[in-house]
Design a protein around this motif. Structure first.
Motif, mmCIF file in Angstrom:
data_model
loop_
_atom_site.group_PDB
_atom_site.id
_atom_site.type_symbol
_atom_site.label_atom_id
_atom_site.label_comp_id
_atom_site.label_asym_id
_atom_site.label_seq_id
_atom_site.Cartn_x
_atom_site.Cartn_y
_atom_site.Cartn_z
ATOM 1 N N UNK A 97 -30.357 -69.161 90.428
ATOM 2 C CA UNK A 97 -31.463 -68.770 91.288
ATOM 3 C C UNK A 97 -30.974 -68.511 92.706
ATOM 4 N N UNK A 98 -30.141 -69.390 93.237
ATOM 5 C CA UNK A 98 -29.627 -69.236 94.601
ATOM 6 C C UNK A 98 -28.772 -67.978 94.715
ATOM 7 N N UNK A 126 -38.834 -72.630 96.948
ATOM 8 C CA UNK A 126 -38.839 -72.112 98.316
ATOM 9 C C UNK A 126 -38.098 -73.039 99.273
ATOM 10 N N UNK A 127 -37.949 -74.318 98.908
ATOM 11 C CA UNK A 127 -37.188 -75.226 99.765
ATOM 12 C C UNK A 127 -35.726 -74.812 99.851
ATOM 13 N N UNK A 128 -35.233 -74.147 98.804
ATOM 14 C CA UNK A 128 -33.866 -73.632 98.845
ATOM 15 C C UNK A 128 -33.775 -72.441 99.792
ATOM 16 N N UNK A 129 -34.829 -71.625 99.826
ATOM 17 C CA UNK A 129 -34.828 -70.443 100.696
ATOM 18 C C UNK A 129 -34.898 -70.821 102.164
ATOM 19 N N UNK A 178 -23.043 -67.477 96.284
ATOM 20 C CA UNK A 178 -22.424 -68.166 95.139
ATOM 21 C C UNK A 178 -22.191 -69.629 95.481
ATOM 22 N N UNK A 179 -22.742 -70.511 94.667
ATOM 23 C CA UNK A 179 -22.598 -71.948 94.895
ATOM 24 C C UNK A 179 -22.219 -72.625 93.585
ATOM 25 N N UNK A 180 -21.670 -73.807 93.717
ATOM 26 C CA UNK A 180 -21.406 -74.666 92.575
ATOM 27 C C UNK A 180 -22.232 -75.931 92.753
ATOM 28 N N UNK A 181 -22.971 -76.311 91.721
ATOM 29 C CA UNK A 181 -23.802 -77.516 91.773
ATOM 30 C C UNK A 181 -23.404 -78.423 90.621
ATOM 31 N N UNK A 182 -23.152 -79.672 90.930
ATOM 32 C CA UNK A 182 -22.851 -80.648 89.884
ATOM 33 C C UNK A 182 -23.788 -81.836 90.045
ATOM 34 N N UNK A 183 -24.323 -82.320 88.937
ATOM 35 C CA UNK A 183 -25.174 -83.513 89.017
ATOM 36 C C UNK A 183 -24.378 -84.729 89.476
ATOM 37 N N UNK A 184 -25.051 -85.647 90.119
ATOM 38 C CA UNK A 184 -24.415 -86.884 90.565
ATOM 39 C C UNK A 184 -25.404 -88.026 90.416
ATOM 40 N N UNK A 185 -24.896 -89.241 90.315
ATOM 41 C CA UNK A 185 -25.755 -90.416 90.148
ATOM 42 C C UNK A 185 -26.266 -90.938 91.478
ATOM 43 N N UNK A 186 -25.404 -90.910 92.482
ATOM 44 C CA UNK A 186 -25.721 -91.514 93.762
ATOM 45 C C UNK A 186 -25.194 -90.647 94.894
ATOM 46 N N UNK A 212 -28.775 -77.930 87.007
ATOM 47 C CA UNK A 212 -27.797 -77.502 88.009
ATOM 48 C C UNK A 212 -27.484 -76.021 87.855
ATOM 49 N N UNK A 213 -27.277 -75.599 86.616
ATOM 50 C CA UNK A 213 -26.949 -74.192 86.342
ATOM 51 C C UNK A 213 -28.107 -73.277 86.713
ATOM 52 N N UNK A 214 -29.332 -73.684 86.420
ATOM 53 C CA UNK A 214 -30.496 -72.864 86.762
ATOM 54 C C UNK A 214 -30.608 -72.678 88.269
#
Length: 341
Positions: free
Chosen positions: A233-234, A326-329, A241-249, A227-229
């Motif tokens: 990168x983004x 590239x899917x993020x771009x 600036x984004x925040x990403x947190x892992x999730x199960x579902x 998530x941090x990586x």
């Protein structure tokens, strides 16, 4: 100060602008020219050797079609044209990050995967400058190196595909090899250590070997490291600036946007979003899910502003993981067609 990592990327051969983005230099292009794919073989003609020598002396100089026409081997002439086209496309942009975006948004047809991998590693290296967490650094390798997944007794391991193949071929044995063999690797054991230390300096010492496996199972540091990586990168490439947190579902009745980080995850997420039934065997290929939230919404599509964006990473039937940054771009719900680089 953290220790240097991914030295083999050639990042030290680049200049940097005020924002820390990379500017190519003649020395960087000399590093490209030193690749075995571009060094003339023993049987190369004098004209090809002269071309290579001239480019080493001045990597940025234009090469006229007549020069390539002198090469005795038409395939060699075509290969050199491919390299020169790639060089010129990159040089037409102010930074390597801008060139990377333009290539993927405009089409990478005709660009060898090796060149794209090298360019992506350079961009990722700049994005991770100063990062002090080894799990984040190791997770970022997924941005430019395919991985092999192994799931066993609570561990969800990613190991570098090229290293796994090489170690298996050499008969380098070890306990982790059993997991990788179960995951479809060559049927002999492969010795790889699993990253178990957050110290970036210890990681840096062997980072160019790409021989550390990463556990991204729920609750493990590698899960958050990925998530941090992706956050870094983004921010670096897109300026978001984004925040990403892992999730199960994904349990969201108003699920509005998602980005598959690879082809398999894209297909599965698209099917689920469209309300299609997905076999449990295919769902089990999803290895990692994340929830992305934009800290600023001025450039986010109005219908998605304030809503989470779901990210998914999966392995294919052969348990290969080919993350496509590239899917993020191209896939995030941003209004602007170009990043503010």
């Amino acid at each position: 100060m953290t220790a240097d990592f991914w030295i083999a990327s050639g990042h030290q051969l680049c200049d940097r602008d005020e924002a820390g983005r990379l500017i190519s230099t003649p020395d960087l292009w000399r590093a490209f020219l030193a690749r075995p794919e571009l060094v003339p073989p023993e049987e190369a003609c004098g004209a090809e050797r002269a071309l290579h020598a001239a480019l080493l002396a001045d990597p940025l100089h234009p090469v006229a079609p007549a020069i390539l026409a002198r090469l005795a081997d038409p395939d060699a002439a075509e290969n050199w044209q491919v390299f020169l086209d790639f060089r010129d496309r990159v040089l037409s942009h102010p930074t390597l990050e801008a060139a990377w975006l333009a290539l993927y948004r405009g089409g990478v047809g005709g660009v060898p995967p090796l060149f794209l991998q090298m360019l992506t590693q350079l961009v990722a290296r700049a994005a991770l400058e100063g990062e002090a967490d080894a799990y984040t650094l190791r997770a970022a390798e997924c941005l430019f190196r395919p991985q092999r997944a192994a799931i066993h007794q609570g561990a969800l391991l990613l190991a570098d595909e090229e290293v796994v193949a090489a170690r298996a071929a050499d008969g380098d044995l070890g306990a982790l090899g059993r997991l990788l063999t179960e995951a479809g690797a060559t049927p002999r054991e492969v010795a790889l250590d699993v990253l178990a230390d957050a110290d970036a300096a210890a990681y840096a010492a062997r980072s160019d070997a790409h021989d550390l496996a990463l556990d991204i199972a729920e609750g493990r540091p590698g899960q958050q490291g990925l998530a941090r990586a992706l956050e870094r990168f983004i921010l670096h490439v897109l300026g978001e600036p984004v925040t990403i947190r892992p999730t199960r579902l994904i349990e969201d009745a108003d699920w509005s946007w998602h980005v598959g980080l690879d082809s398999e995850a894209t297909g599965i997420a698209n099917a689920l979003w469209n309300g299609e039934a997905v076999a449990q065997e295919r769902l089990a290929r999803i290895l990692w899910l994340g929830v992305l939230e934009f800290r600023e919404t001025t450039r986010v599509l109005p219908r998605v502003a304030g809503r989470p964006v779901y990210l998914a990473l999966a392995m294919n039937p052969a348990r290969l993981v080919r993350l496509k940054p590239q899917n993020l771009a191209t896939g995030l719900p941003l209004i602007a067609a170009e990043a503010a680089l």
